[in-house]
Design an enzyme around this catalytic site. Structure first.
Site, short mmCIF file in Angstrom:
data_model
loop_
_atom_site.label_atom_id
_atom_site.label_comp_id
_atom_site.label_asym_id
_atom_site.label_seq_id
_atom_site.Cartn_x
_atom_site.Cartn_y
_atom_site.Cartn_z
N ARG A 194 -6.32 91.99 -94.52
CA ARG A 194 -5.12 91.54 -93.82
C ARG A 194 -5.55 90.81 -92.55
NH1 ARG A 194 -2.69 96.29 -91.63
NH2 ARG A 194 -3.34 95.52 -89.59
N HIS B 171 -0.22 94.12 -88.88
CA HIS B 171 0.61 94.77 -89.90
C HIS B 171 1.99 94.11 -89.97
CE1 HIS B 171 2.37 97.93 -92.34
NE2 HIS B 171 3.27 98.14 -91.42
N TYR C 108 -7.21 98.66 -83.08
CA TYR C 108 -7.96 99.43 -84.09
C TYR C 108 -8.97 98.60 -84.88
CZ TYR C 108 -4.12 97.56 -86.98
OH TYR C 108 -3.20 96.73 -87.60
#
Length: 378
Positions: free
Chosen positions: A274, A278, A287
């Site tokens: 990705r 998100h 993260y």
């Protein structure tokens, strides 16, 4: 039945289990390859179908532009949220293109691009994320189930539809899409177990994009790969490079054909990444590192296919330009459609809740109708 209850247990206990305990399926043929299957950049690429690959290239370019436009619409306030699939376009598009007209696609909330590649109008695909309507399109008309926000709940639905179609004698295959995070849900287990026991004509495509929001895969499972989970249910597991659209087409086509022929379900793990956050509400820098993202950009699905096709003389500058022009035209139509203010009817809140409205729902509808009429009179 415990070991002690088995016939002959005790002094004459047998070390070998009785026949009923033997494996029902040989495990070896179900195991995935040790490395993700690839075509682009290998000798297998010499046999690529030029026409098919040019179509895939055009769809990949359009998909990348669709992602960019949808993200821009979110920043402009035209969408409440948008889960981007930048970097995952190959899996999205291959999932749609391997299906026949009578087949069904079961997407998650992130799979609007797969729905668009299957033929759904981009504005209709984004309507749910705009917050205007229940789903934005007729699932029966397009054979695309509603975009599913709860993780993995679309998987049992896909199994049920596929099993019912087989009982009726219809040659229908259901392709269900889920992310790596969805494989930690109970619905994932239930769907795969039922599909394998019933030998339902369904294909499970897991897009392993590295993170379930901010949770890396290593904190979700200790399995060697997600594809290995297939063995526990008695179905084949396939591991494929999720950015290699040629490999995806081959693996997905084989699984769909196997399901249609009565061979049962397949679990496919597409290893991808990705590239973006998100959703627009997520800060991915908390993260993962920029260096990690940059490393994956070298494995960009659009560029991988473009490099392969231009090197083999299948794609030229004119073809690249035509694909980009078509993508820009799609983006312009999407902007125009999303910039038009929708005409909303508050009474639609009561539509599609029950086949026959309950008494309580009718009371609520009557109350709202009276309030709206009073406001109109005022």
């Amino acid at each position: 039945m415990t070991v002690q209850e088995l016939p002959g247990a005790g002094a004459s206990h047998r070390a070998t289990p009785p026949p009923a305990w033997r494996p029902r399926t040989e495990a070896a043929p179900l195991l995935p390859d040790p490395e993700p299957y690839r075509v682009l950049g290998t000798e297998a690429a010499a046999s690529l179908d030029p026409e098919l690959m040019r179509r895939y290239y055009a769809e990949l370019v359009r998909g990348r532009r669709y992602n960019a436009q949808a993200t821009a619409l979110t920043r402009q306030g035209r969408l409440a949220v948008y889960p981007s699939t930048v970097g995952q376009e190959a899996a999205e598009i291959a999932a749609a293109l391997v299906l026949e007209e009578q087949d069904w696609l079961f997407p998650s909330y992130r799979d609007t691009l797969a729905a668009v590649a299957r033929g759904l109008d981009p504005v209709q695909a984004l309507t749910l994320l705009r917050g205007d309507w229940h789903t934005g399109y007729d699932p029966r008309e397009h054979r695309i189930a509603p975009l599913c926000t709860p993780l993995a709940t679309q998987l049992p639905h896909a199994v049920g539809l596929a099993h019912a179609a087989r009982l009726r004698g219809d040659e229908v295959v259901a392709l269900a899409m889920v992310g790596d995070g969805g494989t930690s849900e109970g619905d994932f287990h239930e769907a795969l177990n039922f599909a394998a026991v019933w030998q339902a004509p369904v294909v499970f495509l897991v897009q392993n994009n590295g993170f379930a929001i901010s949770v890396p895969l290593a904190k979700q499972t200790a399995a060697p790969t997600l594809a290995h989970k297939a063995v526990g249910y008695g179905m084949p597991g396939r591991l494929v490079d999720g950015n290699d659209v040629a490999a995806l087409h081959e693996v997905l086509t084989e699984a769909v054909q196997r399901a249609r022929a009565g061979g049962g379900p397949t679990l496919i793990e597409a290893v991808t990444y990705r590239m973006e956050a998100h959703t627009n509400a997520d800060d991915a820098t908390r993260y993962r590192s920029d260096a990690e993202v940059e490393a994956w950009k070298a494995h960009d699905p659009v560029q991988l296919l473009e490099n392969e096709l231009t090197a083999r003389g299948i794609l030229d500058e004119q073809g690249i330009r035509e694909a980009r022009d078509a993508a820009e035209a799609m983006a312009a139509d999407l902007r125009e459609g999303m910039n038009a203010d929708p005409v909303l009817d508050p009474m639609d809140l009561f539509a599609h809740v029950y086949a026959e409205q309950t008494g309580r729902l009718r009371e609520q509808a009557d109350q709202l109708r009276a309030e709206l009429e009073a406001e109109g009179d005022a």
